[in-house]
Design an enzyme around this catalytic site. Sequence first.
Site, PDB file in Angstrom:
ATOM      1  N   VAL A   1      15.422  -6.674   0.263  1.00 31.36           N
ATOM      2  CA  VAL A   1      16.254  -5.570   0.969  1.00 31.36           C
ATOM      3  C   VAL A   1      17.338  -6.105   2.002  1.00 31.36           C
ATOM      4  CG1 VAL A   1      16.617  -2.906   1.096  1.00 31.36           C
ATOM      5  CG2 VAL A   1      15.187  -3.554  -0.263  1.00 31.36           C
TER       6      VAL A   1
ATOM      7  N   CYS B   1      -6.971  -6.782   3.784  1.00 27.64           N
ATOM      8  CA  CYS B   1      -8.334  -6.764   5.059  1.00 27.64           C
ATOM      9  C   CYS B   1      -9.570  -7.034   4.436  1.00 27.64           C
ATOM     10  CB  CYS B   1      -8.609  -5.087   4.814  1.00 27.64           C
ATOM     11  SG  CYS B   1      -7.748  -4.150   5.854  1.00 27.64           S
TER      12      CYS B   1
ATOM     13  N   TYR C   1     -31.279  13.920   7.188  1.00 26.25           N
ATOM     14  CA  TYR C   1     -32.652  13.523   7.784  1.00 26.25           C
ATOM     15  C   TYR C   1     -33.470  12.651   6.263  1.00 26.25           C
ATOM     16  CZ  TYR C   1     -37.208  12.907   8.782  1.00 26.25           C
ATOM     17  OH  TYR C   1     -38.724  12.446   8.752  1.00 26.25           O
TER      18      TYR C   1
ATOM     19  N   ARG D   1       3.244  10.563 -11.603  1.00 27.86           N
ATOM     20  CA  ARG D   1       3.039  11.121 -11.962  1.00 27.86           C
ATOM     21  C   ARG D   1       3.480  13.373 -11.662  1.00 27.86           C
ATOM     22  NH1 ARG D   1      -1.201   7.691  -9.534  1.00 27.86           N
ATOM     23  NH2 ARG D   1      -1.114   8.877  -7.750  1.00 27.86           N
TER      24      ARG D   1
ATOM     25  N   ALA E   1      -5.307  -6.410  -1.134  1.00 25.36           N
ATOM     26  CA  ALA E   1      -5.809  -5.735  -0.338  1.00 25.36           C
ATOM     27  C   ALA E   1      -5.927  -6.940   1.378  1.00 25.36           C
ATOM     28  CB  ALA E   1      -7.335  -5.762  -0.643  1.00 25.36           C
TER      29      ALA E   1
ATOM     30  N   ASP F   1       2.749   0.280   7.482  1.00 21.18           N
ATOM     31  CA  ASP F   1       2.587  -0.368   9.155  1.00 21.18           C
ATOM     32  C   ASP F   1       3.902  -0.485   9.536  1.00 21.18           C
ATOM     33  OD1 ASP F   1      -0.324  -1.132   8.150  1.00 21.18           O
ATOM     34  OD2 ASP F   1       0.044  -3.361   8.146  1.00 21.18           O
TER      35      ASP F   1
ATOM     36  N   ALA G   1       0.414  -1.234   0.252  1.00 25.91           N
ATOM     37  CA  ALA G   1       0.012  -0.253   0.321  1.00 25.91           C
ATOM     38  C   ALA G   1       1.423   1.331   0.092  1.00 25.91           C
ATOM     39  CB  ALA G   1      -0.956   0.058   1.019  1.00 25.91           C
TER      40      ALA G   1
ATOM     41  N   ASN H   1      -1.684   4.126   2.194  1.00 27.12           N
ATOM     42  CA  ASN H   1      -1.496   5.034   1.223  1.00 27.12           C
ATOM     43  C   ASN H   1      -1.746   6.458   1.373  1.00 27.12           C
ATOM     44  OD1 ASN H   1      -2.847   2.783  -0.877  1.00 27.12           O
ATOM     45  ND2 ASN H   1      -3.653   1.897   0.868  1.00 27.12           N
TER      46      ASN H   1
END
Length: 476
Positions: free
Chosen positions: A81, A44, A451, A23, A42, A307, A12, A329
């Site tokens: 690495v 998760c 609402y 970019r 992903a 992480d 990520a 991310n």
Amino acid sequence: MSDPFVIVGGDAAGLSAASKFTRETSERDVIVFEKGEWVSYAHCGTPYYVKGTVDQLTDLLSLSPEKAAERGIDLRRNHEVVGVDTDAETVTVEHDGETFTQPYGDLLVATGAHALTGPIPGATLDGAFTMHGLDSAAAVRAALSDPGESAVDTSIEYVDTALVEKYTDWEPPERVAIVGGGYVGVEMAEAFRAHDVETHLFQRSGTLVPPFGEAVGERVTDHLREQGVKLHLNTAVEELVGDEQGRVTAVAHDGGKTDLDLALVGIGIRPNTALVEDTPVELGDSGAIAVDEYGATNVDGVYAAGDCAEASHAVTGKSDWVPLGLTANRAGRAIGQTVAGDPSPVGDIAGTAVVKAFDLECGRVGLLDHEQAREAGFDPISKTVTAGSRSGYYPGGDDTDVTLVADRESGRVLGGSIVGEDRAAIRIDTLATAIEADMTVDELERLDLAYAPPFSPVWDPVLVAAKVLNGKLDGT
């Protein structure tokens, strides 16, 4: 080019940084070293792949190697690495039994985290898994399938075919033990029950999903029992027991021993920081890499994200470690932009998280634990309310429990949790926004939330909680 942006880790944070960097500038190369096969996936989503809601492992890929190449990213898989020299500004890389040195102009350490198994002897037995990585998910799904009829497509380039085929030959388990009642444990309980497997969940404490607080934990406990999960709360697992062939057969705990055919260990993760142990790069109190508001470490030209890195907490203003997907991310993207020449803060974290427990949706944000709040210098006060998710006369609603925590003196919103079956989880974003804006309970109560009967009552459950807690504050 002689000063490439080198990134260690192709998930990520790493590939978000690489994508944003390419970019923003074409004047420098970007090289991403990933020690494994899988990139940008992903994590998760893995419990839902095991459950069968997600059909193919490749559905969990966010950015394929081919797409990375199209973006101008020099992605090198199966390149580990193994060393960093911050004086020489080089990294040492191992690939196919050979070692080489790669210079860098800027370096991003995005090495992620690893699943904990050490406290549980026997966690490396055959049939004992952690849900940390797509190959683990593939192996568990293969083990749940009938022999020779694996639901895993082993023609996929990246799959560990030998691992999957090993478990394809097993008979599907009749009984599974899950060690740990956090995110992974609760989500995997749902996945196993979907395969009609007798599921035992062992939790050392008396509360499931502890970061979500007692109100959420109590409803999750009741709901899991309704779904047929056999809970063993306040039960410490001592070891996983295996047979002579090295296959897991039982879980030993302080209440005895329970036979099983498969085990899933989900007792937490720890940051991967070994790469910087012999460098001047400093770690924070959490054990993750310490960084500033731009993701930079104390060493010039070296960044960390994901992480393996800390971030600033929106409530306390202090560094904290809350490993979540958006954090990784977002930080990676910001660092990519910064290294390209446009400094961009990585942003604060508030510990905003949601989890699905069968039909229950759970959310949490900020500081919920009163002791932690007091340690941060606050005088916490809280209130839990139950309110309808829709107008009472409109079908489909459900009781939504909202816990709101504030500072007694200032009235500032410190944290909150939400649980219910009808779009409860997404409501946590209102509280996350309030925390980021340093709002008081009084200001939260006056928010003009939408609402309409199919979506919310006139007083949204979050507003009800704010109204009740505000009354409690006025009475103190």
